[in-house]
Structure formats: structure tokens, C-alpha cells
Design an enzyme around this catalytic site. Structure first.
Site, short mmCIF file in Angstrom:
data_model
loop_
_atom_site.label_atom_id
_atom_site.label_comp_id
_atom_site.label_asym_id
_atom_site.label_seq_id
_atom_site.Cartn_x
_atom_site.Cartn_y
_atom_site.Cartn_z
N GLY A 50 -2.26 -5.86 -15.05
CA GLY A 50 -2.51 -6.58 -13.84
C GLY A 50 -3.90 -6.15 -13.29
O GLY A 50 -4.35 -4.98 -13.69
N THR A 78 -0.24 2.20 -11.21
CA THR A 78 0.12 3.77 -11.37
C THR A 78 1.08 4.23 -10.39
O THR A 78 2.01 5.10 -10.54
CB THR A 78 -1.18 4.24 -11.06
N SER A 129 -11.44 -23.52 -19.97
CA SER A 129 -10.81 -23.81 -18.81
C SER A 129 -11.86 -24.73 -17.83
O SER A 129 -11.25 -25.04 -16.97
CB SER A 129 -9.91 -22.81 -18.05
N PRO A 173 -6.94 -4.28 -11.05
CA PRO A 173 -6.93 -3.07 -10.31
C PRO A 173 -6.25 -2.87 -8.98
O PRO A 173 -6.53 -3.92 -8.15
CB PRO A 173 -8.42 -2.51 -10.42
N GLY A 174 -5.65 -2.03 -8.40
CA GLY A 174 -5.20 -1.64 -7.26
C GLY A 174 -4.08 -2.30 -6.67
O GLY A 174 -3.75 -2.65 -5.72
N LYS A 186 -5.84 -17.59 -10.28
CA LYS A 186 -6.75 -18.71 -9.78
C LYS A 186 -6.39 -19.22 -8.55
O LYS A 186 -7.30 -19.43 -7.65
CB LYS A 186 -6.86 -19.87 -10.81
N1 LIG Z 1 2.90 -3.36 -3.14
C1 LIG Z 1 2.37 -2.42 -2.91
N2 LIG Z 1 3.16 -1.69 -1.75
C2 LIG Z 1 2.45 -0.70 -1.21
N3 LIG Z 1 1.22 0.14 -1.59
C3 LIG Z 1 0.56 -0.65 -2.88
C4 LIG Z 1 1.08 -1.92 -3.36
N4 LIG Z 1 0.26 -2.21 -4.39
C5 LIG Z 1 -0.60 -1.34 -4.30
N5 LIG Z 1 -0.43 -0.37 -3.51
C6 LIG Z 1 -1.41 0.84 -3.20
O1 LIG Z 1 -2.80 0.51 -3.40
C7 LIG Z 1 -3.28 1.77 -4.11
C8 LIG Z 1 -3.97 1.38 -5.73
O2 LIG Z 1 -2.74 1.24 -6.58
P1 LIG Z 1 -2.83 1.86 -7.80
O3 LIG Z 1 -3.71 2.99 -7.96
O4 LIG Z 1 -1.34 2.15 -8.35
O5 LIG Z 1 -3.39 0.57 -8.70
P2 LIG Z 1 -3.47 0.69 -10.27
O6 LIG Z 1 -2.73 -0.96 -10.36
O7 LIG Z 1 -2.56 1.51 -10.84
O8 LIG Z 1 -5.10 0.17 -10.51
P3 LIG Z 1 -5.90 0.39 -11.83
O9 LIG Z 1 -5.70 -0.56 -12.67
O10 LIG Z 1 -7.27 0.69 -11.33
O11 LIG Z 1 -5.25 1.89 -12.25
C9 LIG Z 1 -2.32 2.67 -4.23
O12 LIG Z 1 -2.63 3.67 -2.92
C10 LIG Z 1 -1.08 1.88 -4.05
O13 LIG Z 1 0.06 2.84 -3.28
#
Ligand SMILES: Nc1ncnc2c1ncn2[C@@H]1O[C@H](COP(=O)(O)OP(=O)(O)OP(=O)(O)O)[C@@H](O)[C@H]1O
Length: 798
Positions: A368, A375, A692, A370-371, A735
Site C-alpha cells: 500500500g 509498519t 488507462s 506510504p503512511g 483512483k
Molecule cells: N488505520 C490507522 N489507524 C491508526 N493509525 C494509523 C492507521 N494507519 C496509519 N496510522 C498511523 O500512521 C503513521 C504511519 O504509519 P506507518 O509508519 O505504519 O506507515 P507505512 O504504511 O508503514 O508507511 P511506509 O510505506 O512509508 O513504511 C503511524 O503513526 C500509524 O500509527
């Protein structure tokens, strides 16, 4: 050219016959040629070369005389002695630097008479008289010469001169010849040898040579003595060092043992009760260490190796009770939504529990933008399972040694990242997060993905050998979970072993809930704000942050902005400002500054040739505007905006479709030949590709040719075939999210994407009017109503 000996003898007879004329004379600076010996000399001065040339007229005979002052360049007769040597020129070889290399053989010692400089020929010449040395006292001469030969023998031995010379000297019949043969071997200056030649009698001649020999032998004796002395001193020093070293070792032995680091390590290793294979390996290493100097780099390498084994958590396993309810509770507590993903994780853990074969299940890979919480989700899984957690970042790893470790031959070598992860996790069954598995590379340093396969393969990973540790490690109890931003770039062989679970990104309402229920409380806590009433983020303020300060699929930036506000407020409070803070959109601007993004990102309506498309990237969905401009020209199609090959081909197809349909709009298709068509896709520096945008490209061209604008809040995504059929696209969720976020109201899709529409979350379905169409003409009929009425089915037949 070299002359033979018999020729030289003939020459002597010639000289004896005719001594009346002058011979050319060559002045030597620092060499003396004695009769019977051959010497190479370098001849550079003009006068000397002239003398050499003149020697051709005298049977190649030339007088050699040692000049009194070797530094004098132009030699006058008074600069030369009265005794010289008549020599025979054997060969002359010109050198690149203008000098001549000349081989001469001394023939006879002569008295030089009337030495003069021949001005017009510019060389020296002299008349000669053969020099004879008579003995005054024959018996004395015998004694002297016997002593001389004896001294010479010693001299030959002392100087390491070939002993063959001794038999040559013995073979000489008279004393004079013996001494002449000795003279070239005696290491004295040319001037000293000249003095020998100038002696009046044979006795004096021999005595002087004897004196030189004696002096040389005396010096040799002193040198020998000094040499012996130095050697003795050196031996003494060595002896002292050796004894000192032994004393030091004995002292070490006698000390209480604390100083012996190796023995301490041996005890530590013993206490760990390692397997037989490891114990043997370490014993071998201890053996090596005992022979090394503790200060040597090799010792440090060995020590590091032992330390790694001591630090590894062999035999340490955390509780592996898999309690599904507990896992679910923890996942819900830490992450909002993500229901599908959480379900998938629970199913995965349920199967693990059921089969009790953790190493056989495929590895989960969370994909997915980032963020989105990939993780943190893995961390929650580890916590909920009661397992330790370690992270292996694979982004940018190109070297296989990063995975397998470096061989111990390199100083500073280390085990690979997986061994490091086990050490960090302090147990043998942790949850290991394989972060950014899609960003792993490979180059000449090996393919890290293939090394990864060995660790991840359930058949092989119970005995994974790291290059540094050199013994097998069991990774079969480790629970691996990978994360990636894009599925496409995961190495194929790895993807094959993984089960992909997608996290598509959040809708605004989801972000709002995450911010309210998770991010704000977490940030407040992290910044030390215990009373949640002191800083209140209402829905409106969070929405302002979302709309005006963030543009992302995840919530990382949102979290950062909330953090900025809280930090600034905490600072204000500490500086004396009291009271509660209730954030409003105005106050958000006060804390975060000028908004970074204003309203929706759609262009103003009314522009012909501008169509709103949609794109999918690894960081989420994106709005993709297509702009077409027509200019008078010669039918060239110009594409800008870093378009990939597939997108360029889509533009060609779009143009063909439009040309075919122009007549319906009362436009002469021949106009295409007189028009240059420029299609641009902003943002120009970002590479774009994929099929697309086919629909959007076609509509953009048609809008430009028919001068009919299309409302920018209608977005299109889908591929078009050359016959005008609309073909499905991927990434609809992302999208739709981007469309909604940008302010799009209506979305047109290929009919084949209907199944994906069903799966879209309710807010997307609610916020967007989604229509599906089968053929491009259906869309044209809606957007360009001025076209002559033709049904899509009829157009298809055309
Ligand atoms: N569904 C959610 N509920 C609560 N907090 C969330 C949720 N999704 C993301 N967060 C918060 O967003 C922040 C970023 O998440 P995380 O570091 O896990 O992203 P990631 O998908 O691993 O990104 P990357 O691909 O850059 O490593 C974290 O503090 C996480 O707790």
C-alpha cells in the site's frame, strides 16, 4: 670494430720501428688505462673526439694522459703529466647524446715529449719515448715482488675478487708484467696509479704498489673489526629482547588469570552450552586467538566473532500461544478500520494455530501507499502474539553480503541483516518485518533476493548459513511479514512465496476518524499533554488540515501537522500562555502557516481540449489532466510531460479514433494534415505511463477539434481499443479516492470495471456519480451532443 690480439702485436712492432712522429693525445679526467688492460671510456670533448679521429692515421694508436685537474674543460699541454700510455682504439660507438663510447687497450707506458695543442686541427699531440723501468737492486726486487704477490693474494681474498687472476699473475714471466697485471684490480684513485707509472725505477714502482696493497688490507682489517663489533652488539640486543619477552610471558602465567581474556571468553562460551558444531567452531577460534598478539587486527576479528555467538539468543523462545481474540483486540485498539486486512491477518494466524506449522504458511506481504499503517500493523501483530519484534529494511539493499553476511577475512566484517535481527529481537521466534521488499535491487555484488529466498523458504530456512557466523541458524520459527509500496517491483521469485494483502489508502472520512480517535490522543500523549481537554481538535479543524495542508493516501503527513500544532501550543503554554485551545480553521492557519493546497485541484471550466483523467501510482491515486492544443502545421503529433511508450501509443490510437469521427462534427478530416497537435500531461517532470488514459486522450483531442469544452469535474479512466471498445483498468479504489479528494463529481469507467465499483466503499459511491460505458461513442454522444445522431451500435458497425 674490435681488433685481434695478433693485430695489436703487429702494431707494437710498427711503433718500435717508427717512433719519430707525433701521436694524437686524449686527455682523461679520472681513469687510467694500463698496458694489457681494456677499458671503456666516454669521449665527449671536441678536442678528444678530434684526437680520436686523427688516430685512424696512426694505426688506431692514441696517447692517453691523465689530466692533473679533472675539472678542467679545455686542456693545455701544461695540464698534462710527462708520462702517459699509448693505447690501441678497439671500437668506437656514437651515443645519442653526442658522446662516443670508446674501447681502448693500453699497449705501453711512454714518456710524453713536446706535448702541444695543434691549433688548426684542434687536438693535442705529443712525441713519445718508450718508458723503461730498471731495477737498482735485483735481490731486493725479488723480495719486494714476492711480498707484493703475497699481499695481492690476501687482497684478492679480502675483496672477493675472482682467484683466477692469481694464476694469470703467476704465469707472467717478469716482475714488471706481474705488477702491470695487478694494477687494474687495486682500488686506488687514478692519480695514485699515475704516480706508480711515474716512478723512476722498477723497485720504486713495485714498492708503491705494495704500499697501496698493504694500506687497503689494513683498512679491510679495521672494517672487519667494526663489522664483527656491530654483529656482536646486534646479537646482544636480540638476546635481551628475547629474555625480556620470556620474562613477560612468565609474569603473565604467574598472574591471577584475570588478565587472560581468551580464558575468560572460553569460560563464558562454556556456560552457554552451545551445540557441538558451534562449540567446535569456537574452540578452533580460541586456538587461533591464543597464538595471536592481542593488539593485532586478526585478534579483534576473532574476538568480534566470539562476541556475536555470545550475544545470539540461542534456545530463547517467547510464548507462542496464539490467542485470536487477544490479537483482534490489539489490532483494533491500534488501528482504525482496515477491516479486510485485519480479517486476513486473523485468518492467517488462525491457520498457523490450527496446523501448528508456522514455517509452511506463505508470508504475508502488506502492499500500500506510504503512511497507511503497514509498519505499525506488523508491530501490533508482534505485540498481540507476545513475540519480540525486529525490522529488516531491504530498501536499497543491492549487496548479497548484506543478507548473508561478510566473510570473516575482511576486517570490520559483520553478519547479515537477518542474524542481526535475531540478536536485536533477543529470541529465535520473533516477528521480523521485511520492510520495503519492493525496493530491493541487484547488481554485480550478487542478487540479494536469491539469498532472501533461502531464508524465506520453509524447506531451507531451518539451517540458514551466514557467511560470517559459518554455522547454520534456524529461522523456521520466525514469523516474517513483508511490506511494500508497489506490487509490481517486488522480485518475482519472492512474490511467488508471498500472499499479498492490499491497503489502498484512506478516504477523508476515515482519515477524520483516525485523526480523532488515534492520532490526536497519541500525539498529545507523546508531547506530554495529559489533559485531552487542553487542546481540542474538532472535526472542522481536522478537515481544514486534511484539505489545505495534506495530500496523501495515508495519514503520516496529517499526524505530522497535528504534531506541529501541539508542539507549538506546548511551547506557548510553557512560555506563560494559559487556557484551553479549541482549534478553528483560522487557528489552524495561525499554527501551520499559509495553506499548502487550495480547494480542489481541478482546472477552471471552459477550456477546450482539457480533460480530467485519473492515474494510479505506488503512493496512491492521482488526478491526471490531459491538455491538447491545435496549431497550424503539418500534422505532427507532439507529446510532452515525460510520457512512457504505452501512453504514447494510447495517444496514437486516440488520434486515429478522432480522425475517423471528425466528419460527424462537420469538421473536414483533412484538417489533421494541416495541424500540429500538441498533447501535454502536467506535471511535466513526473514520468507517466500505462494505457488507462486512453479515454481521456481521445476526449481531449475531440474537445480540441470540435472546440467543445468538457466540465473538469467529470473524470475518465479506461483504455480504448482501436475499434473504440473501452477496456478495464486497475487501482480503482485509489483512483476514486483521488477523484473524490480533488472535487470530481462524475466518474466514467469501462463496463468491465463494474465488479470493482461494487467493492468501492460507501463514501466513494456516495460522493461520486459513477457511470460505466462499453464504447467510446457512447461517451462521445453524451459529451458532444452536437454530433450527428448515431447510435453507438451503428458507429461500431461503421
Ligand atoms: N488505520 C490507522 N489507524 C491508526 N493509525 C494509523 C492507521 N494507519 C496509519 N496510522 C498511523 O500512521 C503513521 C504511519 O504509519 P506507518 O509508519 O505504519 O506507515 P507505512 O504504511 O508503514 O508507511 P511506509 O510505506 O512509508 O513504511 C503511524 O503513526 C500509524 O500509527
Amino acid at each position: 670494430m674490435k681488433k685481434s690480439n695478433s693485430e695489436t702485436e703487429n702494431l707494437l712492432e710498427t711503433i718500435a720501428l717508427d717512433l719519430s712522429h707525433d701521436f694524437p693525445l686524449l686527455a682523461l679526467r679520472d681513469a687510467l688505462v694500463t698496458p694489457g688492460s681494456s677499458t671503456r671510456i666516454l669521449v665527449g670533448r671536441e678536442a678528444s673526439q678530434n684526437a680520436l679521429k686523427a688516430s685512424h692515421l696512426y694505426h688506431d694508436l692514441l696517447l692517453l694522459a691523465l689530466q692533473k685537474d679533472p675539472d678542467k674543460e679545455s686542456v693545455e699541454p701544461e695540464d698534462l703529466p710527462k708520462v702517459g700510455v699509448l693505447a690501441h682504439v678497439q671500437s668506437v660507438m656514437p651515443m645519442p647524446n653526442g658522446c662516443w663510447r670508446v674501447l681502448v687497450e693500453g699497449v705501453v707506458i711512454v714518456d710524453l715529449i713536446n706535448t702541444e695543442l695543434l691549433k688548426d686541427q684542434n687536438y693535442l699531440s705529443a712525441k713519445i719515448l718508450l718508458r723503461s723501468y730498471d731495477s737498482v737492486d735485483r735481490s731486493l726486487l725479488k723480495l719486494v715482488s714476492t711480498e707484493g704477490v703475497h699481499l695481492f693474494e690476501q687482497y684478492v681474498n679480502a675483496q672477493n675478487i675472482s682467484v683466477e687472476i692469481l694464476s694469470e699473475i703467476e704465469s707472467k714471466k717478469d716482475v714488471f708484467s706481474k705488477y702491470l697485471a695487478m694494477l687494474p684490480y687495486i682500488r686506488v684513485s687514478a692519480q695514485q696509479k699515475q704516480q706508480v707509472l711515474e716512478e723512476k725505477s722498477l723497485d720504486e714502482f713495485c714498492k708503491r704498489v705494495n704500499a697501496y696493497l698493504q694500506a687497503a688490507l689494513d683498512v679491510e682489517g679495521v672494517v672487519e673489526h667494526v663489522r664483527d663489533d656491530v654483529q656482536q652488539k646486534m646479537q646482544q640486543n636480540q638476546k635481551d629482547w628475547f629474555i625480556g619477552e620470556q620474562i613477560r610471558m612468565l609474569q603473565n602465567e604467574l598472574s591471577d588469570g584475570d588478565t587472560d581474556e581468551v580464558e575468560k571468553l572460553v569460560q563464558k562460551v562454556k556456560a552457554k552450552h552451545f551445540s557441538k558444531a558451534i562449540q567446535e567452531k569456537l574452540d578452533e577460534e580460541f586456538g587461533r586467538m591464543r597464538l595471536m598478539q592481542p593488539a593485532s587486527p586478526e585478534y579483534a576479528v576473532s574476538r568480534n566473532f566470539i562476541d556475536w555467538f555470545l550475544a545470539m539468543p540461542f534456545g530463547v523462545y517467547t510464548d507462542t500461544a496464539l490467542d485470536l481474540k487477544k490479537v483482534k483486540k490489539k489490532l483494533d485498539a491500534d488501528h482504525f478500520g482496515l477491516d479486510k486486512v485485519k480479517d486476513r491477518i486473523l485468518e492467517y494466524i488462525a491457520v498457523l494455530k490450527q496446523t501448528n506449522a508456522e514455517n509452511k504458511a506463505p508470508i504475508i506481504c502488506l502492499v500500500g501507499p506510504p503512511g497507511v499503517g503497514k509498519t505499525t500493523l506488523v508491530r501490533s501483530i508482534a505485540e498481540s502474539l507476545g513475540r519480540n519484534y525486529a525490522r529488516v529494511t531491504l530498501g536499497g539493499v543491492r549487496d548479497e553480503a548484506e543478507i548473508r553476511g561478510h566473510r570473516r577475512t575482511y576486517i570490520g566484517s559483520m553478519p547479515g541483516r537477518f542474524i542481526q535481527a535475531l540478536r536485536h529481537a533477543k529470541c529465535m521466534n520473533p516477528v521480523i518485518l521485511l520492510d520495503e521488499i519492493d525496493k530491493m535491487g541487484n547488481d554485480y555484488r550478487g542478487d540479494p533476493a536469491s539469498a532472501m529466498l533461502e531464508i524465506l523458504d520453509p524447506e531451507l530456512n531451518s539451517d540458514f548459513t551466514d557467511h560470517f557466523m559459518e554455522v547454520g541458524f534456524d529461522f523456521s520459527k520466525v514469523l516474517f511479514i513483508a511490506t511494500a509500496n508497489s506490487e509490481e517491483t517486488i522480485p518475482a521469485a519472492l512474490e511467488d512465496r508471498m500472499e499479498v494483502v492490499r491497503l489502498p489508502g484512506y478516504y477523508p472520512h476515515e482519515k477524520l476518524s483516525i485523526a480523532k480517535d488515534y492520532l490526536v490522543p497519541r500525539v498529545l500523549k507523546n508531547c506530554g499533554v495529559t489533559d485531552s481537554e487542553t487542546i481540542v481538535f474538532n472535526d472542522e479543524s481536522i478537515q481544514t488540515i486534511l484539505k489545505e495542508y495534506t495530500r496523501e493516501a495515508g495519514v503520516r503527513e496529517l499526524e505530522r501537522q497535528i504534531e506541529t500544532i501541539v508542539r507549538k501550543r506546548v511551547k506557548e503554554t510553557l512560555m506563560g500562555k494559559s487556557g484551553k485551545l479549541k482549534l478553528t480553521p483560522k487557528l489552524v492557519e495561525k499554527y501551520l502557516g499559509v495553506p499548502r493546497f487550495m480547494g480542489n485541484r481541478l482546472p477552471k471550466p471552459g477550456h477546450c481540449g482539457v480533460i480530467t483523467g485519473l492515474a494510479w501510482t505506488s503512493v496512491g491515486g492521482e488526478i491526471l489532466l490531459i491538455e491538447t492544443k491545435l496549431l497550424s502545421g503539418r500534422g505532427h503529433l507532439l507529446l510532452t510531460g515525460k510520457l512512457g511508450d504505452v501512453m504514447k501509443e494510447s495517444a496514437q490510437i486516440a488520434l486515429s479514433l478522432v480522425r475517423e469521427r471528425l466528419q460527424r462534427f462537420g469538421v473536414d478530416p483533412a484538417i489533421v494534415r494541416k495541424t500540429d497537435i500538441h498533447i501535454h500531461v502536467p506535471e511535466g517532470a513526473v514520468p507517466k505511463d500505462g494505457p488507462s488514459a486512453g479515454i481521456a486522450l481521445t476526449l481531449s483531442l475531440l474537445s480540441a477539434f470540435t472546440r467543445t469544452p468538457v466540465s473538469p469535474d467529470i473524470a475518465f479512466t479506461g483504455e480504448v481499443s482501436l475499434s473504440g471498445d473501452l477496456l478495464p483498468i486497475g487501482g480503482l479504489n485509489e483512483k476514486a479516492l483521488a477523484a473524490l479528494d480533488a472535487g470530481v463529481k462524475t466518474l466514467y469507467l469501462p463496463t468491465q470495471n463494474e465488479k470493482d465499483v461494487v467493492e468501492l466503499p460507501a463514501p466513494a459511491k456516495k460522493g461520486l456519480k459513477i457511470h460505466t460505458k462499453e464504447h467510446i461513442d457512447e461517451l462521445i454522444a453524451i459529451l458532444f451532443p452536437q454530433a450527428k445522431k448515431k447510435t453507438a451500435a451503428k458507429a461500431k458497425k461503421d
